[in-house]
Design a protein around this motif. Structure first.
Motif, PDB file in Angstrom:
ATOM      1  N   ASN A 237      43.177  30.854  50.959  1.00 31.54           N
ATOM      2  CA  ASN A 237      43.127  30.426  49.552  1.00 31.54           C
ATOM      3  C   ASN A 237      41.933  31.044  48.836  1.00 31.54           C
ATOM      4  O   ASN A 237      42.039  31.472  47.678  1.00 31.54           O
ATOM      5  N   GLN A 238      40.791  31.080  49.527  1.00 36.00           N
ATOM      6  CA  GLN A 238      39.623  31.700  48.915  1.00 36.00           C
ATOM      7  C   GLN A 238      39.868  33.177  48.627  1.00 36.00           C
ATOM      8  O   GLN A 238      39.557  33.677  47.530  1.00 36.00           O
ATOM      9  N   LEU A 239      40.406  33.873  49.614  1.00 34.07           N
ATOM     10  CA  LEU A 239      40.686  35.304  49.419  1.00 34.07           C
ATOM     11  C   LEU A 239      41.731  35.527  48.334  1.00 34.07           C
ATOM     12  O   LEU A 239      41.648  36.503  47.563  1.00 34.07           O
ATOM     13  N   GLU A 240      42.727  34.631  48.259  1.00 31.71           N
ATOM     14  CA  GLU A 240      43.761  34.775  47.237  1.00 31.71           C
ATOM     15  C   GLU A 240      43.172  34.595  45.846  1.00 31.71           C
ATOM     16  O   GLU A 240      43.476  35.359  44.918  1.00 31.71           O
ATOM     17  N   HIS A 241      42.307  33.600  45.695  1.00 31.72           N
ATOM     18  CA  HIS A 241      41.665  33.393  44.392  1.00 31.72           C
ATOM     19  C   HIS A 241      40.784  34.583  44.027  1.00 31.72           C
ATOM     20  O   HIS A 241      40.760  35.023  42.869  1.00 31.72           O
ATOM     21  N   LEU A 242      40.060  35.106  45.027  1.00 29.26           N
ATOM     22  CA  LEU A 242      39.223  36.276  44.756  1.00 29.26           C
ATOM     23  C   LEU A 242      40.063  37.485  44.360  1.00 29.26           C
ATOM     24  O   LEU A 242      39.701  38.255  43.453  1.00 29.26           O
ATOM     25  N   HIS A 244      43.116  37.500  42.991  1.00 27.81           N
ATOM     26  CA  HIS A 244      43.654  37.329  41.635  1.00 27.81           C
ATOM     27  C   HIS A 244      42.580  37.560  40.581  1.00 27.81           C
ATOM     28  O   HIS A 244      42.823  38.230  39.552  1.00 27.81           O
ATOM     29  N   ALA A 245      41.380  37.012  40.833  1.00 26.77           N
ATOM     30  CA  ALA A 245      40.308  37.183  39.860  1.00 26.77           C
ATOM     31  C   ALA A 245      39.922  38.649  39.731  1.00 26.77           C
ATOM     32  O   ALA A 245      39.693  39.162  38.626  1.00 26.77           O
ATOM     33  N   SER A 251      41.488  44.727  35.721  1.00 28.95           N
ATOM     34  CA  SER A 251      42.511  45.327  34.866  1.00 28.95           C
ATOM     35  C   SER A 251      42.142  45.187  33.395  1.00 28.95           C
ATOM     36  O   SER A 251      42.233  46.151  32.610  1.00 28.95           O
ATOM     37  N   HIS A 252      41.708  43.991  33.023  1.00 24.87           N
ATOM     38  CA  HIS A 252      41.366  43.791  31.601  1.00 24.87           C
ATOM     39  C   HIS A 252      40.094  44.538  31.213  1.00 24.87           C
ATOM     40  O   HIS A 252      39.996  45.069  30.104  1.00 24.87           O
ATOM     41  N   GLU A 253      39.138  44.602  32.126  1.00 27.46           N
ATOM     42  CA  GLU A 253      37.903  45.309  31.810  1.00 27.46           C
ATOM     43  C   GLU A 253      38.142  46.804  31.683  1.00 27.46           C
ATOM     44  O   GLU A 253      37.448  47.489  30.922  1.00 27.46           O
ATOM     45  N   LEU A 254      39.110  47.322  32.433  1.00 26.45           N
ATOM     46  CA  LEU A 254      39.401  48.752  32.335  1.00 26.45           C
ATOM     47  C   LEU A 254      40.143  49.101  31.052  1.00 26.45           C
ATOM     48  O   LEU A 254      40.129  50.264  30.622  1.00 26.45           O
ATOM     49  N   LYS A 255      40.794  48.140  30.451  1.00 26.86           N
ATOM     50  CA  LYS A 255      41.566  48.417  29.241  1.00 26.86           C
ATOM     51  C   LYS A 255      40.693  48.898  28.088  1.00 26.86           C
ATOM     52  O   LYS A 255      41.065  49.821  27.353  1.00 26.86           O
ATOM     53  N   THR A 256      39.550  48.262  27.946  1.00 26.74           N
ATOM     54  CA  THR A 256      38.694  48.595  26.786  1.00 26.74           C
ATOM     55  C   THR A 256      38.141  50.021  26.867  1.00 26.74           C
ATOM     56  O   THR A 256      38.329  50.813  25.921  1.00 26.74           O
ATOM     57  N   LEU A 306      50.599  39.469  37.846  1.00 29.11           N
ATOM     58  CA  LEU A 306      51.397  38.423  37.229  1.00 29.11           C
ATOM     59  C   LEU A 306      52.503  37.957  38.180  1.00 29.11           C
ATOM     60  O   LEU A 306      52.810  36.759  38.260  1.00 29.11           O
ATOM     61  N   LEU A 307      53.080  38.893  38.925  1.00 27.68           N
ATOM     62  CA  LEU A 307      54.117  38.535  39.889  1.00 27.68           C
ATOM     63  C   LEU A 307      53.541  37.669  41.008  1.00 27.68           C
ATOM     64  O   LEU A 307      54.157  36.686  41.445  1.00 27.68           O
TER      65      LEU A 307
END
Length: 468
Positions: A237-242, A244-245, A251-256, A306-307
């Motif tokens: 669970n910890q690795l999954e949260h990491l 996803h984060a 991804s969002h930081e690379l967009k700018t 997202l998937l």
């Protein structure tokens, strides 16, 4: 019930299951021993009785012979010898009659013998012949009585053997059934902790937030496995949260900065800051292609993230023709550039599916066919029902995929060796997204051989989840 270890539980279960079999073995051995003793005693009794009656018959013949000789010769020594033989006959008669239930034949023989003792001097030959005939008849009846006794005891022995066999069969069935029940009970004691471990593993696979509690009793090895599985679930669970984060923020930081780079490249391409020479234009084209590839990778990462975050599919009745039309509309520019003819064969009007997941499947399969299919060659899209499955085939012409690479292409970040038509290096997530979407709807995705195309991607969804 607390057991120190799985080995102790297994050994104890084995011993408990053997108890009925041990009882059955002891009972069988006791029955066989008893039957052997009875058979030996009956055989000895039969032999003794046969010897006794045989000896009596021989003595009776000697008595009759001596009586006739004395009747003719009238010698005193013959009378003494006759009395001696009669005494021996009476002794044998007593031994035989002791075992007979009916004493009438014995009494008849004894009466004839006593008559001979009290009437040694018989002058009338007819009376003597009559008495000797009665004597022979009494001996014959006694012999018949002995034979009947032996036959009766043999029958009783046979009935006893049959009863023992029946009792043995019933006891074998009962004890074997009881042993089987003990085996089932013992196996449940062993398998119930294992089944709980399987449930824990299944909950971990489903990424459940709450797992079954750790057992308070049972083999210590399996309890330790439960502790380790709970620790593993927390770690996953910890690795999954990491993960996803990381995917979401990266991804969002690379967009700018990517948007700034694309805007700069666009200004340079339009010569807003001044004219460019041929070498500068070539470098700028490389920058544009690299930014396009980076943008594609970021979009696929966002789509994949997202998937992964979608817990389970949301089924809706979906119009298949409308969905296919929307996908082809979005890919119309690529279809036009590659001069592909898209042949659609839809034999299903509507399906109960997750429209977002199914749209991702269609988008990625069509994009894959456009990117790797031969330019100017047709692309075939078919949707039909086969047995209890909804089947989607997206086929294109081009270089065939080797058998050893087909399965790995559906793994994340795995790419084939074929060069894309858009000259963009793919991320290897397209077919992985297809496989994950199909798996979430309990279906499968694979590459199959068809006679009308070189490459065919097939997605099969179960009718139980896709009933229209």
């Amino acid at each position: 019930m607390q057991f120190g270890s799985l080995r102790q539980l297994t050994l104890l279960s084995f011993l408990v299951a053997l108890i009925p079999l041990a009882v059955l073995l002891w009972h069988s051995q006791s029955s066989l021993t008893k039957m052997a003793k009875i058979a030996a005693s009956e055989a000895q009794f039969s032999v003794d009785m046969a010897r006794q009656i045989g000896a009596m018959e021989n003595i009776a013949i000697d008595v009759e012979r001596l009586i006739r000789q004395y009747h003719v010769l009238k010698k005193p020594e013959l009378q003494q010898l006759t009395e001696s033989y009669i005494q021996r006959l009476l002794e044998k008669l007593q031994n035989v009659c002791f075992e007979l239930p009916d004493q009438f034949p014995c009494q008849s023989v004894e009466n004839r013998v006593q008559w001979f003792k009290t009437n040694p001097n018989i002058e009338d030959p007819l009376l003597l012949d009559a008495q000797l005939a009665e004597f022979r008849r009494a001996i014959a009846e006694l012999h018949q009585q002995v034979d009947a006794l032996l036959d009766e005891r043999i029958e009783q022995q046979q009935e006893y053997v049959n009863s023992v066999q029946q009792t043995q069969a019933w006891s074998t069935g009962i004890l074997a059934t009881f042993s089987l029940l003990l085996i089932v009970f013992a196996s449940q004691l062993i398998l119930s902790p294992v089944a709980k471990i399987e449930r824990i593993i299944g909950e971990i696979a489903k990424q459940s937030e709450v797992l079954p509690g750790i057992s308070k009793s049972g083999p210590k090895e399996l309890i330790e496995v439960e502790y380790k599985l709970h620790w593993l679930a927390d770690r996953l669970n910890q690795l999954e949260h990491l993960r996803h984060a990381l995917l979401r923020h990266a991804s969002h930081e690379l967009k700018t900065p990517l948007a700034s780079i694309k805007e700069g490249c666009s200004l340079l391409t339009e010569c807003v800051v001044g004219p460019l020479n041929d070498q500068q234009k070539e470098v700028l084209s490389l920058l544009n292609s690299s930014t396009d590839r980076l943008n594609l990778l970021i979009e696929q990462l966002l789509d994949y993230n997202l998937l992964l975050q979608q817990a389970k599919p949301v089924y809706e009745k979906t119009d298949t023709k409308q969905l296919f039309t929307a996908v082809l509309t979005d890919n119309a520019l690529a279809i036009q550039q590659n001069h592909n003819q898209v042949n659609i064969d839809i034999k299903v009007d509507s399906m109960l599916v997750d429209p977002n997941l199914y749209r991702r499947i269609l988008d990625n399969l069509v994009s894959n066919a456009l990117a790797h299919g031969s330019i100017g060659r047709p692309i075939d899209i078919k949707l039909y029902r086969q047995a209890d499955m909804w089947v989607l085939d997206v086929a294109n012409r081009g270089q065939k995929i080797p058998m050893e690479l087909r399965k790995s292409l559906f793994e994340p970040f795995k790419r084939g060796d074929n060069r894309r038509n858009d000259r963009v290096i793919g991320s290897g997530l397209g077919l992985s997204i297809v496989a994950d979407c199909a798996r979430m709807m309990h279906g499968t995705a694979n590459i199959v051989d068809v006679d009308y195309a070189d490459v065919c991607m097939r997605v099969s969804l179960p009718l139980s989840e896709g009933l229209s």
